[in-house]
Write a protein that holds these residues in place. Structure first.
Motif, mmCIF file in Angstrom:
data_model
loop_
_atom_site.group_PDB
_atom_site.id
_atom_site.type_symbol
_atom_site.label_atom_id
_atom_site.label_comp_id
_atom_site.label_asym_id
_atom_site.label_seq_id
_atom_site.Cartn_x
_atom_site.Cartn_y
_atom_site.Cartn_z
ATOM 1 N N PHE A 83 0.841 -1.185 0.000
ATOM 2 C CA PHE A 83 0.000 0.000 0.000
ATOM 3 C C PHE A 83 0.884 1.246 0.000
ATOM 4 C CE2 PHE A 83 -4.090 -1.930 2.023
ATOM 5 C CZ PHE A 83 -4.364 -2.563 0.825
ATOM 6 N N PRO A 84 0.474 2.308 -0.690
ATOM 7 C CA PRO A 84 1.343 3.489 -0.841
ATOM 8 C C PRO A 84 1.661 4.204 0.465
ATOM 9 C CG PRO A 84 -0.828 3.926 -1.746
ATOM 10 C CD PRO A 84 -0.781 2.466 -1.400
ATOM 11 N N GLU A 85 0.765 4.129 1.454
ATOM 12 C CA GLU A 85 1.038 4.799 2.726
ATOM 13 C C GLU A 85 2.069 4.033 3.546
ATOM 14 O OE1 GLU A 85 -2.266 3.781 2.148
ATOM 15 O OE2 GLU A 85 -3.428 5.609 1.962
ATOM 16 N N GLY A 86 2.276 2.791 3.203
ATOM 17 C CA GLY A 86 3.225 1.959 3.930
ATOM 18 C C GLY A 86 2.555 1.158 5.021
ATOM 19 N N ILE A 87 3.246 0.149 5.458
ATOM 20 C CA ILE A 87 2.694 -0.781 6.434
ATOM 21 C C ILE A 87 2.494 -0.123 7.802
ATOM 22 C CG2 ILE A 87 4.794 -1.826 7.369
ATOM 23 C CD1 ILE A 87 3.318 -4.549 6.696
#
Length: 115
Positions: A83-87
């Motif tokens: 996901f682009p926001e990060g884990i």
């Protein structure tokens, strides 16, 4: 093969405090169209597209997410590192909704939402 709107429609039904795996999304779509299965590859791609749309929407100073993609998990309730926001953002959002996140592994740490 699912279409992006169908995947979007399933994701937006995930209520606060609940999660859904991509496998469950595929099962819902398969039942809707009375088929044996929905394609895992395209379902995953469309989940990612929804997540990227959320990210772009948030970058434009909008307050709300388009759909709650942070509530979509990989199989076995694993958080999605793509996901682009990060884990870390997904982990924080899920914890804020009451989910307990556990980590597994020593070298490659993976995160899971505990049921």
């Amino acid at each position: 093969i699912p279409n992006p709107i169908d995947v979007y429609d399933v994701i937006k039904t995930i209520p606060y405090g609940k999660v859904m795996t991509t496998t469950e999304i595929r099962q819902i779509l398969a039942e809707k169209y009375k088929v044996d299965t929905a394609c895992p590859l395209t379902t995953g791609i469309f989940v990612n597209i929804c997540s990227k749309a959320n990210h772009e929407f948030e970058e434009k100073d909008q307050k709300e997410k388009i759909v709650p993609t942070h509530r979509v998990l990989k199989k076995d309730n694993e958080l999605n590192e793509k996901f682009p926001e990060g884990i870390e953002v997904q982990k924080t959002l899920l914890e804020s909704e009451g989910h307990k996140i556990i980590s597994k592994g020593r070298k490659k740490i993976r995160y899971f939402a505990k049921e």
